[in-house]
Write an enzyme that holds these catalytic residues in place. Structure first.
Site, short mmCIF file in Angstrom:
data_model
loop_
_atom_site.label_atom_id
_atom_site.label_comp_id
_atom_site.label_asym_id
_atom_site.label_seq_id
_atom_site.Cartn_x
_atom_site.Cartn_y
_atom_site.Cartn_z
N HIS A 64 84.38 36.16 2.31
CA HIS A 64 83.00 36.55 2.58
C HIS A 64 82.12 35.31 2.35
CE1 HIS A 64 84.43 40.83 1.59
NE2 HIS A 64 84.24 40.74 2.90
N GLU A 67 79.86 34.70 -0.76
CA GLU A 67 80.42 34.80 -2.11
C GLU A 67 80.90 33.41 -2.54
OE1 GLU A 67 83.26 37.97 -2.00
OE2 GLU A 67 81.77 39.40 -1.26
N HIS A 157 86.80 36.80 -4.89
CA HIS A 157 85.50 37.27 -4.37
C HIS A 157 84.49 37.37 -5.50
CE1 HIS A 157 86.86 38.99 -0.37
NE2 HIS A 157 87.99 38.63 -0.93
N GLU A 221 87.47 40.48 -7.98
CA GLU A 221 86.00 40.42 -7.97
C GLU A 221 85.54 39.77 -9.27
OE1 GLU A 221 84.12 41.37 -5.46
OE2 GLU A 221 85.55 42.50 -4.24
ZN ZN Z 1 84.00 39.79 -1.00
#
Ligand code: ZN
Length: 333
Positions: A64, A67, A157, A221
């Site tokens: 992404h 990020e 991420h 994450e």
């Molecule tokens: Zn992500």
């Protein structure tokens, strides 16, 4: 992001954000490694001769484009490691996922890249990200082909919303017990507080490598989204140290925390444009809902909480039709 703000970044961070591996690649090459740049944004560094005992580690960042924290974290880690290149004890593939979106300072160009890692893409097939996923899949297959059984994929991420557990990971259930135990231990060492066991692919990169390439793959994450060059790197200190030890082949430190483990109770799928959700994008990850609560409605389909308590993760009613709009999880340990 603009050319001006990009040029203000530290050299190592700017290089990685622009998928420029030049200096790092050169250092490993001079140290005798087999170094390749199979596609834009992808670097592989392998031992001079194939060695099935050597672990193969894929680290991906920037899947992404907004990020940016893991890009900074990995940039500094790799810059340091490459200055004593002989310390690299694994075959490494580094992948900067969506370099065009990073350049544009956006999450994606056409559609979420982390939903493209599957054979059936439906309406997403013609998107920019579908083409990028094809490139990543080909390079990833080539990297793991012929490598030994110790295969890792850490897809790093940062979350776009607050979370009751700021550091958490999604782990495919289909990973075999041994590699999964080692992966979970690494996640504890990295300061991960919660692990969600995922029974089905949502088209993510790490599920793909786990399902098709035998990797202990996970989507991690690490805290919150931030601006490139302005991320609070202290929140990534444990993850950075754990990754550094993995790449150097050093024994794991004991876990900082014992991560809580959650099972997936249900996946909330957006079936039509009639889809509405009782929780929105601003809802914190791991927010608890009680038995009987309506989670979402979609025409005749009503999603309700089945267990005494289910926690919602990644709620997002704005996803495209056919995609996952959230996961409901229950705590198992
Ligand atoms: Zn992500």
């Amino acid at each position: 992001m603009s050319a001006t703000s990009m040029s203000a970044l530290p050299q190592a961070v700017r290089a990685l954000a622009e998928a420029d591996f030049g200096a790092v690649a050169q250092r490993f090459r001079e140290a005798g490694f087999a170094v390749a740049l199979p596609a834009p944004g992808i670097l592989t560094v392998k031992g001079a001769a194939p060695d099935a005992q050597r672990s193969s580690v894929l680290v991906s960042v920037g899947v992404h484009g907004d990020e940016t924290g893991p890009i900074e974290m990995v940039a500094y880690l790799l810059d340091t490691l490459s200055q004593s290149p002989g310390a690299l004890a694994v075959d490494l593939m580094l992948c900067v996922g969506n370099i065009d979106a990073i350049r544009a300072g956006k999450r994606f160009i056409d559609a979420d890249l982390n939903r493209m890692f599957r054979l059936e893409r439906g309406a997403l097939a013609g998107t920019f990200e579908a083409g990028r996923a094809d490139v990543l899949i080909a390079a990833t297959r080539a990297f793991f082909e012929g490598s030994g059984p110790q295969r890792w994929h850490l897809d790093l991420h940062t979350a776009i919303r607050p979370s009751h557990y700021p550091m958490f990971a999604i782990v495919p259930e289909l990973i075999a017990d041994g590699p999964r135990t080692r992966l979970n231990a690494w996640l504890g060492e990295a300061g991960i507080q919660a692990i969600i066991m995922n029974p089905a692919s949502a088209g993510t990169y790490s599920y793909f490598t786990a399902e098709h390439l035998g990797a202990a793959g996970t989507t991690v994450e690490l805290g919150r989204v931030g601006t490139l060059g302005q991320n609070d790197l202290s929140q990534f200190a444990d993850a950075s140290s754990a990754l550094d030890r993995l790449l150097r082949g050093l024994p794991a430190h004991s876990a900082k925390v014992e991560p809580h483990v959650f099972a997936t109770a249900q996946s909330i799928m957006k079936l039509s444009d009639a889809f509405t959700m009782s929780v929105g994008r601003e809802t914190w990850n791991f927010t608890a809902l009680k038995k009987g609560d309506v989670i979402a409605s979609d025409g005749d389909t009503v999603y309700t909480v089945q267990h005494d308590e289910e926690l919602v993760v990644f709620p997002n009613p704005d996803v495209r039709v056919g995609l996952r709009a959230g996961i409901m999880v229950v705590r198992v340990s």
